[in-house]
Design a protein around this motif. Structure first.
Motif, short mmCIF file in Angstrom:
data_model
loop_
_atom_site.label_atom_id
_atom_site.label_comp_id
_atom_site.label_asym_id
_atom_site.label_seq_id
_atom_site.Cartn_x
_atom_site.Cartn_y
_atom_site.Cartn_z
N ALA A 114 -2.02 -9.80 3.68
CA ALA A 114 -2.85 -8.63 3.34
C ALA A 114 -2.94 -7.68 4.53
N THR A 158 0.09 -1.34 5.06
CA THR A 158 1.40 -0.75 4.74
C THR A 158 1.26 0.77 4.73
N SER A 206 -0.76 -7.17 0.02
CA SER A 206 -0.57 -5.79 0.46
C SER A 206 0.17 -5.01 -0.62
#
Length: 445
Positions: free
Chosen positions: A83, A86, A121
């Protein structure tokens, strides 16, 4: 179940905390030692309603821990959730996957026993396959499956969204991984939350497609609002009229200064770049991105027009700096486009936000930050509402007018009723509504 969550940003911290609320044994890992120390001291690095209490409760019960020791966290984990951030990559708009791939490389040699490696993510199609390749290359004997489990959390309502979601998307066709994920989310089966298993690629694309569609709805109603102003219609009547159609729905049909935040801007850009690379360019998404960026600049022009065509030497009061209420997040906020444009036009800016002040000090160093709404509007030549925090809705309008140098309000969120504005003698500008209730500018008394 034993769950390791890599990354204690917004998604990782909320997800890990909520998993511990389910009764799972959760350890959240971050390489930032200072951040982990703060979390272990009970300090939450983000503002999210309900999160502080839930973190503290599960830390005390032992279900939730924070550490920097990757090996200790991964060892024996049933599932590892990646997680990490990005962000948009500079220059091309693609998602920067360096943190995801770095996490994959770090966990690869530490895997012991069967493990579901889950990308939480937001990542483009193909990322999961690359994560699998990285792990296999580093540890050919690893026994694992890659899963995509996108999050659908709204900042300001993340706890509610996680505990009572519309659906859970799980991208894996592997039987063992499906069982692990079903066990993790079993508490939600009690409220009959749909658990949809898809391929890895379908799950990855679902997240981007959902955000792009919502961004498109926002952009659509903003353009309809502009048309309403030209033809004398009321955008709220139009939005309600189309929103009652069950095929369309009422959500995300509120006009404003454009979307911002950590998801919609970067996800629409990443989706468009993915579509171009794949040879199927999403022209609608490209147009949405372009319109949204231009709209933020157009909002500054509205303020200047409301001030008689010039803000040079004038004091503009800004209420709301975060991209939405109930968060301290200022990423891609309309305020970051509107305020610099006003400063470049010669305005002096005074501003207030209930939660965004610490971030504003870093991102907007050339403005004066005030302690309250009323302190902000004092001697202002115009008041601009950028974020619709609840506390702005019930201001004493007579007091506001008395404090201001000129009774000009530019309401970019349609917080106020035009009739009330007219009754109090304000020159009022809103979004997509008739302006017959506006009054000519006059000096406050």
């Amino acid at each position: 179940m034993h769950i390791a969550v890599i990354g204690t940003g917004y998604v990782g911290l909320v997800s890990g905390t909520c998993f511990s609320e389910f009764g799972h044994d959760v350890i959240c890992i971050d390489m930032d030692e200072e951040k982990i120390a703060r979390l272990n001291a009970g300090e939450i690095p983000i503002f999210e309603p309900g999160l502080q209490a839930m973190v503290e409760k599960n830390r005390r019960s032992g279900y939730l821990r924070f550490d920097t020791d990757m090996k200790g966290a991964v060892d024996g984990a049933d599932a590892i959730f990646i997680a990490v951030g990005t962000p948009s990559r500079r220059g091309d708009g693609q998602a920067d996957l360096s943190y995801v791939y770095a996490a994959a490389k770090e966990i690869a040699p530490l895997l012991r026993g069967y493990t579901a490696v889950v990308t939480k993510s937001t990542v483009p199609v193909g990322t999961g396959r690359e994560v699998a390749r990285i792990i296999r290359e580093a540890n050919p004997n690893a026994d694992f499956d890659i899963v995509s489990n996108p999050e659908f959390l709204r900042e300001g309502a993340a706890i509610e969204d996680f505990m009572h979601p519309d659906r859970i998307i799980v991208g894996t066709l592997a039987t063992r991984a499906q069982k692990v994920m079903a066990d993790i989310y079993r508490p939600l089966s009690l409220i009959q939350t749909p658990l949809l298993f898809t391929s890895l690629e379908s799950a990855e694309l679902t997240k981007y497609a959902g955000n792009a569609f919502l961004a498109t709805k926002i952009t659509f109603i903003n353009e309809i609002a502009d048309l309403c102003e030209k033809v004398g219609a009321n955008v709220h009547d139009v939005a309600r009229g189309i929103g009652l159609d069950r095929r369309i729905g009422a959500k995300f049909l509120h006009p404003g200064p454009g979307f911002g935040g950590s998801c919609f801007p970067k996800d629409t850009r990443a989706l468009f770049e993915t579509s171009v690379t794949a040879g199927a360019p999403l022209r609608i998404v490209d147009t949405v991105i372009d319109i949204n960026e231009k709209r933020k600049q157009e909002m500054a022009a509205r303020v200047i027009a409301a001030c008689g065509g010039s803000v040079a030497g004038k004091t503009i009061a800004i209420l709301g700096l975060t991209f939405k209420p109930n968060t301290d997040d200022m990423r891609e906020s309309p305020s970051l486009a509107i305020i610099p444009s006003l400063i470049n036009a010669g305005a002096r800016i005074r501003a207030y936000d209930p939660e965004g002040m610490p971030e504003a000090r870093k991102l907007l160093p050339d403005i004066e930050l005030c302690e309250s709404s009323y302190a902000t509007v004092e001697t202002a030549d115009a008041l601009v509402v950028i974020t619709e925090w609840n506390e702005f809705r019930a201001l004493d309008l007579a007091r506001v007018k008395a404090l201001m140098r000129a009774p000009v309000i530019v309401d970019l969120r349609n917080v106020y009723d035009p009739h009330d504005m007219a009754r109090h003698g304000f020159n009022y500008t809103s979004i997509g509504r008739p302006h017959e209730f506006s009054c000519p500018p006059q000096k406050a008394t």
